[in-house]
Write an enzyme that holds these catalytic residues in place. Structure first.
Site, PDB file in Angstrom:
ATOM      1  N   CYS B 295      31.756  73.341  56.207  1.00 48.16           N
ATOM      2  CA  CYS B 295      32.966  73.402  55.472  1.00 48.16           C
ATOM      3  C   CYS B 295      34.381  73.481  56.245  1.00 48.16           C
ATOM      4  O   CYS B 295      35.471  72.915  55.954  1.00 48.16           O
ATOM      5  CB  CYS B 295      32.931  74.658  54.327  1.00 48.16           C
ATOM      6  SG  CYS B 295      32.014  74.428  53.033  1.00 48.16           S
ATOM      7  N   CYS B 451      39.144  66.477  68.473  1.00 49.63           N
ATOM      8  CA  CYS B 451      39.045  66.648  67.007  1.00 49.63           C
ATOM      9  C   CYS B 451      39.578  68.069  66.630  1.00 49.63           C
ATOM     10  O   CYS B 451      40.607  68.451  67.176  1.00 49.63           O
ATOM     11  CB  CYS B 451      37.858  66.678  66.422  1.00 49.63           C
ATOM     12  SG  CYS B 451      36.554  67.779  67.275  1.00 49.63           S
TER      13      CYS B 451
END
Lengths: 152, 493
Positions: B295, B451
């Site tokens: 998540c 990222c």
């Protein structure tokens, strides 16, 4: 009541254990036949529960009637029932308590990984609040042909 | 007047007679007369509500009265009425064998007047009632995680009166939790999640006990932690812990109320009941590391853990009460975008390595290793030395940029993440598009892949090397580390 006992012959002891091992991982059940506090015969009964035989057993009214009839044929009376607890201790469950009959002896055999272990006997308290554990005595075989008296 | 046949176990109450006469025109009247004459029978034939007990069968001649007119069945003097037992029993569903029957009244646990008021909407339901509420009070439930799923689970279980709730977590409340973790509020940011959760749950229901375990669940402590509890609720967000919870539940024979969430989709099931499948029957092997984003990487709709957690709480309460059909052997999949539930049938796998007939996993193993998570990946921002050939840190990147080195920073996150924060001068190529867009990049240039935290960009770097790029570095710790060390003005998510 608390120190009530039940005497079972070696054949009865072996028959209950064998039945529990054969039906593992499902529960087995059967009737205890004898006189007074002495069990001389067992009558294995089909487990007709529709709630999953791994954790439940049910003796239908028709099989109960059959057990009473057979007890009479064997010259004894119905003393109670036995059943197995696969992979659970030989202690009565809440479900056992909720469905227990008075005066009957309830023999429970614990079967762990297809091997019969502890065997215990229980009697419902008069107020239905719990079970009293009885003492299981091992007696002599009462008749030499006891093995055939184990009915299927 | 009719004859009633008495079964063996009830004869002590009829002076040993196997048949007694009773007066009445219906079965109900006959039984009333019978119990008037033989008072000891009543408790064994009827329950506290005055209904015939389920295992008491009444036959008129050879017909079960359930198929006639029940207790209104008329009886003539020539009829024979029989009381015939069903004999039933079995092992427990949840509550430990041998535990005393919770009873209102003498001896056993009871409900206080405050509790009766609090739980009144339960008490008037026949499926719960006082006995069911006492079962909830006696029950012990362990929640793994006090986050997205753990929040609704613990709050509803606390409100429902589950007597003991255990919480395992070692995290601290962060602003990014508040969008879904409703146990915690804005003033709790920075506090331990367990302290915050305990306050919230105690405020909700001071009658219950909250046990907190501020520790990471591990193969060393799981069995001991689970042992006192009746139901384990899996609210974890990673595969190693999920397999650990599953295996520990199977080994201990405790049900695992499972849930998981990702973006708009949720899953729920009840695993590890003896007759049902476990998580490994469904997924024998974990996915390759990094394939399924967490998540934190992929995001999750804030209300989704509410929906899935409440399903886990519902299943937990059903298991405790022993009512209904548990979500065993069924795998529920919820899609919030389509607002649809689907159900997959699950079978217990006889070859399952944990719960099958010949298990090979008989004790807890190293789950990080099992899931292919190396310690370096588990803590890629940690201060272990950087592999200079393939990685660099935020501070090293800053130093090289300041020196004027010509570097191309490639951000492989999603466009919506790029909108939130970015390193100035970076180009955006989402990871999924790298295989068809890498030719936009110049193999002669030195590339720095980046990222959010360094995992996706490491895979992008691996890919680029596999197609011949020689000068590819991965930014360890991603933009999160960049913001911490170099540019604290940017927001984190």
């Amino acid at each position: 009541m608390a120190d009530r006992g039940l005497t079972i012959s070696a054949d009865v002891d072996a028959a209950i254990r064998r039945h529990g091992e054969e039906t593992y991982p499902n529960e087995c059940c059967g009737a205890l036949v004898g006189r007074g506090d002495r069990v001389t015969d067992v009558a294995p009964l089909p487990n007709t529960t529709d709630e999953g035989p791994r954790r439940r057993f049910l003796v239908r009214p028709s099989d109960y009637r059959e057990a009473e009839r057979r007890a009479g044929e064997l010259g004894g009376e119905l003393l109670g029932f036995y059943h197995s607890h696969p992979d659970h201790p030989a202690r009565p469950s809440q479900y056992d308590l909720d469905h227990a009959w008075p005066t009957f002896a309830y023999v429970i055999v614990s079967v762990a990984s297809a091997s019969a272990k502890d065997m215990t006997v229980w009697f419902l308290k008069e107020d239905r609040s719990s079970f009293d554990e009885g003492t299981l005595h091992h007696g002599e075989n009462t008749h030499s042909d006891a093995a055939p008296a184990v009915h299927r | 007047m009719a004859k009633i046949l008495i079964p063996t176990p009830l004869r002590p109450y009829t002076d040993k007679q196997d048949a007694v006469d009773a007066a009445g025109a219906t079965v109900g009247e006959l039984l009333a007369d019978l119990t008037r004459k033989h008072g000891g029978l009543k408790a064994h034939l009827f329950n506290d509500q005055g209904k015939l007990r389920s295992f008491v069968n009444i036959y008129v001649n050879d017909e079960d009265i359930r198929y006639l007119q029940k207790e209104q069945t008329p009886v003539a003097a020539s009829d024979t009425v029989s009381i015939i037992p069903s004999v039933a029993g079995g092992v427990e569903t949840v509550i430990a064998p041998g535990s005393p029957k919770p009873r209102s009244g003498e001896g056993g646990p009871t409900l206080s007047n405050d509790e009766i008021k609090r739980y009144s909407r339960h008490l008037i339901m026949p499926e719960v009632g006082v006995d069911g509420q006492l079962k909830l009070k006696a029950a012990k439930v362990l929640c793994i995680g006090a986050g997205g799923l753990g929040s609704p689970v613990a709050m509803y279980l606390a409100a429902a009166g589950v007597g003991t709730i255990g919480l395992v977590d070692f995290d601290v409340v962060d602003f990014s939790n508040l969008q879904r973790q409703i146990l915690h509020g804005t003033p709790d940011v920075g506090r331990s999640k367990l302290a915050s959760a305990k306050d919230r749950l105690n405020a909700l229901n001071p009658e219950i006990q909250i046990d907190t375990y501020e520790t990471a669940l591990s193969s060393e402590n799981a069995l001991q932690l689970f042992e006192p509890y009746d139901v384990i609720v899996d609210g974890t967000d990673n595969f190693p812990t999920r397999y650990l919870v599953n295996d520990a539940c199977v080994l201990l024979g405790k049900p695992n109320a499972y849930g998981s969430i990702f973006r708009f989709e949720g899953q729920a099931s009840v695993f590890a009941l003896r007759e049902g499948p476990c998580y490994r029957c469904l997924y024998p092997e974990p996915p390759p590391p990094g394939l399924v984003p967490s998540c934190a990487e992929g995001g999750v709709l804030g209300v989704l853990p509410g929906i899935i957690g409440v399903i886990q709480a519902t299943e937990t309460i059903k298991l405790i009460l022993g009512v209904g059909e548990p979500l065993v052997g069924r795998f529920l999949i919820f899609d919030a975008l389509r607002m649809k539930f689907r159900e997959l049938k699950l079978r217990k796998d006889p070859d399952c390595p944990v719960c099958g007939t010949h298990p090979t996993v008989k004790h807890l193993i190293d789950y990080d290793q099992f899931c292919g998570v190396t310690p370096a990946q588990a803590a890629h921002t940690a201060s272990t030395p950087v592999n200079n050939a393939t990685e660099l840190t935020a501070l090293e990147l800053k130093a090289r940029l300041d020196r004027g080195d010509k570097l191309r920073i490639v951000d492989v996150r999603e466009p919506n993440e790029y909108q939130i924060n970015r390193i100035a001068g970076s180009v955006l190529i989402p990871l999924g598009e790298v295989p068809r867009r890498y030719q936009e990049l110049d193999p002669e240039e030195e590339l720095v892949m980046q990222c959010k935290s360094g995992a996706r960009s490491a895979r992008a770097a691996d890919f680029l090397r596999s197609v011949g790029f020689k000068k590819v570095l991965n930014l360890r710790g991603g933009i999160l580390d960049w913001i911490d060390k170099v540019d604290p003005s940017q927001p984190k998510y």
